[in-house]
Design a protein around this motif. Structure first.
Motif, mmCIF file in Angstrom:
data_model
loop_
_atom_site.group_PDB
_atom_site.id
_atom_site.type_symbol
_atom_site.label_atom_id
_atom_site.label_comp_id
_atom_site.label_asym_id
_atom_site.label_seq_id
_atom_site.Cartn_x
_atom_site.Cartn_y
_atom_site.Cartn_z
ATOM 1 N N LEU A 171 0.811 -1.222 0.000
ATOM 2 C CA LEU A 171 0.000 0.000 0.000
ATOM 3 C C LEU A 171 0.840 1.266 0.000
ATOM 4 C CD1 LEU A 171 -2.787 -0.998 2.562
ATOM 5 C CD2 LEU A 171 -2.973 -0.891 0.065
ATOM 6 N N LEU A 172 2.153 1.163 0.213
ATOM 7 C CA LEU A 172 3.000 2.353 0.205
ATOM 8 C C LEU A 172 3.195 2.916 -1.199
ATOM 9 C CD1 LEU A 172 5.778 1.431 2.802
ATOM 10 C CD2 LEU A 172 3.821 2.956 3.095
ATOM 11 N N PHE A 173 2.976 2.098 -2.213
ATOM 12 C CA PHE A 173 3.064 2.591 -3.583
ATOM 13 C C PHE A 173 1.707 3.178 -3.975
ATOM 14 C CE2 PHE A 173 2.832 2.097 -8.203
ATOM 15 C CZ PHE A 173 3.986 2.766 -8.575
ATOM 16 N N PRO A 174 1.672 4.366 -4.559
ATOM 17 C CA PRO A 174 0.386 4.988 -4.901
ATOM 18 C C PRO A 174 -0.465 4.091 -5.788
ATOM 19 C CG PRO A 174 2.168 6.564 -5.166
ATOM 20 C CD PRO A 174 2.816 5.231 -4.908
ATOM 21 N N THR A 175 -1.732 3.967 -5.444
ATOM 22 C CA THR A 175 -2.665 3.120 -6.178
ATOM 23 C C THR A 175 -3.675 3.976 -6.934
ATOM 24 O OG1 THR A 175 -4.035 2.977 -4.191
ATOM 25 C CG2 THR A 175 -2.447 1.211 -4.548
ATOM 26 N N PRO A 176 -4.255 3.443 -8.021
ATOM 27 C CA PRO A 176 -5.218 4.237 -8.793
ATOM 28 C C PRO A 176 -6.475 4.574 -8.014
ATOM 29 C CG PRO A 176 -5.164 1.961 -9.563
ATOM 30 C CD PRO A 176 -4.020 2.124 -8.617
ATOM 31 N N VAL A 177 -6.869 3.718 -7.087
ATOM 32 C CA VAL A 177 -7.949 3.992 -6.141
ATOM 33 C C VAL A 177 -7.463 3.523 -4.783
ATOM 34 C CG1 VAL A 177 -9.766 3.722 -7.874
ATOM 35 C CG2 VAL A 177 -9.035 1.744 -6.548
ATOM 36 N N PRO A 178 -7.987 4.033 -3.689
ATOM 37 C CA PRO A 178 -7.537 3.583 -2.368
ATOM 38 C C PRO A 178 -7.608 2.069 -2.226
ATOM 39 C CG PRO A 178 -8.923 5.531 -2.142
ATOM 40 C CD PRO A 178 -8.990 5.115 -3.583
ATOM 41 N N LEU A 179 -6.490 1.469 -1.816
ATOM 42 C CA LEU A 179 -6.350 0.023 -1.601
ATOM 43 C C LEU A 179 -6.425 -0.773 -2.900
ATOM 44 C CD1 LEU A 179 -8.523 -0.511 1.619
ATOM 45 C CD2 LEU A 179 -6.333 0.635 1.362
ATOM 46 N N ALA A 259 -4.763 -0.243 6.954
ATOM 47 C CA ALA A 259 -4.968 0.366 5.638
ATOM 48 C C ALA A 259 -4.887 1.876 5.716
ATOM 49 C CB ALA A 259 -6.318 -0.065 5.078
ATOM 50 N N VAL A 260 -5.505 2.456 6.730
ATOM 51 C CA VAL A 260 -5.489 3.918 6.876
ATOM 52 C C VAL A 260 -4.077 4.427 7.137
ATOM 53 C CG1 VAL A 260 -6.226 5.822 8.374
ATOM 54 C CG2 VAL A 260 -7.884 4.120 7.609
ATOM 55 N N VAL A 261 -3.347 3.760 8.034
ATOM 56 C CA VAL A 261 -1.983 4.197 8.352
ATOM 57 C C VAL A 261 -1.075 4.081 7.129
ATOM 58 C CG1 VAL A 261 0.069 3.649 9.715
ATOM 59 C CG2 VAL A 261 -2.178 3.668 10.811
ATOM 60 N N ALA A 262 -1.116 2.934 6.439
ATOM 61 C CA ALA A 262 -0.228 2.714 5.290
ATOM 62 C C ALA A 262 -0.549 3.665 4.145
ATOM 63 C CB ALA A 262 -0.332 1.265 4.822
ATOM 64 N N THR A 263 -1.826 3.853 3.853
ATOM 65 C CA THR A 263 -2.208 4.727 2.739
ATOM 66 C C THR A 263 -1.904 6.183 3.059
ATOM 67 O OG1 THR A 263 -3.979 3.158 2.204
ATOM 68 C CG2 THR A 263 -4.065 5.316 1.151
ATOM 69 N N THR A 264 -2.114 6.581 4.303
ATOM 70 C CA THR A 264 -1.778 7.951 4.696
ATOM 71 C C THR A 264 -0.276 8.177 4.606
ATOM 72 O OG1 THR A 264 -3.692 8.039 6.182
ATOM 73 C CG2 THR A 264 -1.954 9.669 6.536
ATOM 74 N N LEU A 265 0.510 7.208 5.064
ATOM 75 C CA LEU A 265 1.962 7.328 4.962
ATOM 76 C C LEU A 265 2.394 7.420 3.507
ATOM 77 C CD1 LEU A 265 4.777 7.315 6.212
ATOM 78 C CD2 LEU A 265 4.685 4.806 6.239
ATOM 79 N N SER A 266 1.789 6.619 2.643
ATOM 80 C CA SER A 266 2.099 6.674 1.218
ATOM 81 C C SER A 266 1.801 8.059 0.652
ATOM 82 C CB SER A 266 1.285 5.620 0.463
ATOM 83 O OG SER A 266 1.416 5.783 -0.926
ATOM 84 N N THR A 267 0.661 8.616 1.025
ATOM 85 C CA THR A 267 0.287 9.941 0.527
ATOM 86 C C THR A 267 1.249 10.999 1.024
ATOM 87 O OG1 THR A 267 -2.032 9.215 0.607
ATOM 88 C CG2 THR A 267 -1.638 11.559 0.301
ATOM 89 N N VAL A 268 1.659 10.894 2.286
ATOM 90 C CA VAL A 268 2.621 11.851 2.840
ATOM 91 C C VAL A 268 3.959 11.762 2.112
ATOM 92 C CG1 VAL A 268 3.999 12.383 4.895
ATOM 93 C CG2 VAL A 268 1.542 11.970 5.113
ATOM 94 N N LEU A 269 4.430 10.545 1.889
ATOM 95 C CA LEU A 269 5.724 10.363 1.234
ATOM 96 C C LEU A 269 5.717 10.864 -0.204
ATOM 97 C CD1 LEU A 269 6.670 6.788 2.512
ATOM 98 C CD2 LEU A 269 7.685 8.948 3.217
ATOM 99 N N ASN A 270 4.588 10.761 -0.876
ATOM 100 C CA ASN A 270 4.541 11.087 -2.292
ATOM 101 C C ASN A 270 4.053 12.506 -2.571
ATOM 102 O OD1 ASN A 270 5.152 8.528 -4.015
ATOM 103 N ND2 ASN A 270 3.913 7.783 -2.321
ATOM 104 N N PHE A 271 3.204 13.038 -1.714
ATOM 105 C CA PHE A 271 2.625 14.348 -2.000
ATOM 106 C C PHE A 271 2.820 15.371 -0.890
ATOM 107 C CE2 PHE A 271 0.028 11.113 -4.195
ATOM 108 C CZ PHE A 271 0.354 11.445 -5.497
ATOM 109 N N GLY A 272 3.451 14.971 0.213
ATOM 110 C CA GLY A 272 3.736 15.921 1.276
ATOM 111 C C GLY A 272 2.769 15.803 2.438
#
Length: 372
Positions: A171-179, A259-272
């Motif tokens: 989930l750390l890699f940006p996905t086209p839709v959440p999860l 899921a929330v933690v991993a996706t939020t971390l992914s968004t932070v790493l990729n978009f700030g």
């Protein structure tokens, strides 16, 4: 019938192999520019030199990168009933052997700088991991984990544990839709088209592979369904390896939190950091709630039925995500990764995200194919 803890295959074994794949990936990335050094013989490649310069990051990365490998090798050896000196020796030997092979192979890659110091640090990290495993064994923690494993999972559940542990990484890699994991079709198409360039008889195939116009986004219903299936799939996967009962409810509650933690971390790493919660829209939150409710409602289904439902969920997930366009903002974030130290980890997360649903399908098919 579940086997006893001593007979149960340790999850450390598949995890050690997975960590080995990670080490190879990180050591040989970006896998291009291969060439034999001019005038060098095979013996010359094996002669490693001490570096003229180094920095703290490289020292720490090389030391800690092999620590999990030594830890997992030693834990697997101890789980098999071998004495601790043998476990420590196998951990150190595995780290030293793999590291030496990687350093020698790096001589063929102009973008990599092999060194004797890297080998010493890698071998030392594996030895430290082996020592940590021996100390853990002395505390009895691995034995308690084995007993817990037997209470929660049926025999052969180590594969499900490994897949579940890889899910947050995917989930750390940006996905086209959440999860929405598993969108590898575009990459496979690009590889196929590159292989067919300048092949006279392949014009028809190239034309067929050319991407057509894609929608700007999935419909709200399709996006919500993909997100819900993305949460249900790992829950049902573990249900397929566990006995029906209330213990599964802990997973159904914990999965959306992960899921929330991993996706939020992914968004932070990729978009700030300022965009960390942008993905969690009201519709996504409702979808996660509904999917969690369904997961709770299914805690009493049998393992075989859960496995079948997991295959349905994973199939629906990959079909939906391949109808979604790739995130148009991802190219901007990727540039920042490529200029940093963590591009190798990012590339690994990308492959895990692409392949996770298919690895889960393969495990489920093998599981369902077993006779009771």
């Amino acid at each position: 019938m579940a086997r006893s803890g001593s007979q149960q295959r340790s999850a450390a074994v598949p995890l050690a192999w997975l960590w080995l794949v990670l080490v190879v990936y990180a050591s040989l990335f970006p896998f291009d520019g291969w060439r034999w050094p001019p005038g060098a013989g095979l013996i010359d490649l094996m002669h490693l030199r001490w570096p003229r310069w180094w920095d703290v990051f490289d020292v720490v990365a090389n030391l800690l990168g092999y620590l999990p490998l030594g830890l997992l090798v030693a834990l697997g050896t101890l789980h098999a009933g071998r004495p601790w000196p043998r476990a420590l020796l196998q951990a150190a030997a595995a780290g030293a052997t793999v590291s030496f092979a990687m350093e020698v192979t790096q001589q063929l890659l102009p973008q990599r700088v092999p060194s004797l110091m890297d080998w010493v640090l890698n071998a030392g990290g594996a030895l430290l991991g082996g020592l940590a495993a021996v100390l853990l064994g002395a505390t009895g923690l691995p034995q308690r984990w084995s007993r817990t494993h037997d209470r929660w999972l049926d025999s052969g559940g180590a594969g499900a544990v490994v897949l579940l542990m890889l899910w947050p990484v995917a989930l750390l890699f940006p996905t086209p839709v959440p999860l929405g994991l598993g969108q590898i079709g575009g990459r496979l198409r690009d590889l196929a088209m590159a292989a067919l360039v300048d092949v006279p008889w392949a014009d028809t195939a190239v034309a067929w592979l050319e991407p057509g116009p894609s929608a700007l986004r999935l419909s709200v219903v399709s996006e919500g369904l993909a997100t819900g299936l993305g949460l249900l799939a790992p829950c049902l996967l573990v249900y397929a390896a566990s006995r029906a009962g209330w213990r599964r409810a802990l997973l159904a509650i914990g999965a959306p939190l992960i899921a929330v933690v991993a996706t939020t971390l992914s968004t932070v790493l990729n978009f700030g950091p300022s965009h960390g919660w942008a993905w969690l829209t009201p519709s996504v939150a409702v979808t996660l709630g509904v999917a969690s409710g369904l997961a709770l409602a299914l805690v009493w289904v049998g393992p075989r039925l859960a496995g079948g439902l997991a295959l349905v969920a994973l199939t629906g997930l990959v079909v939906l995500v391949h109808q979604a366009p790739t995130d148009p903002y991802f190219a901007q974030s990727l540039q920042g990764w490529e200029q940093g130290r963590f591009i190798r980890f990012h590339g690994l997360a990308r492959w895990v995200g692409w392949l996770w649903p298919y690895a889960a399908m393969a495990w489920l098919l093998a599981r369902l194919g077993q006779r009771d």
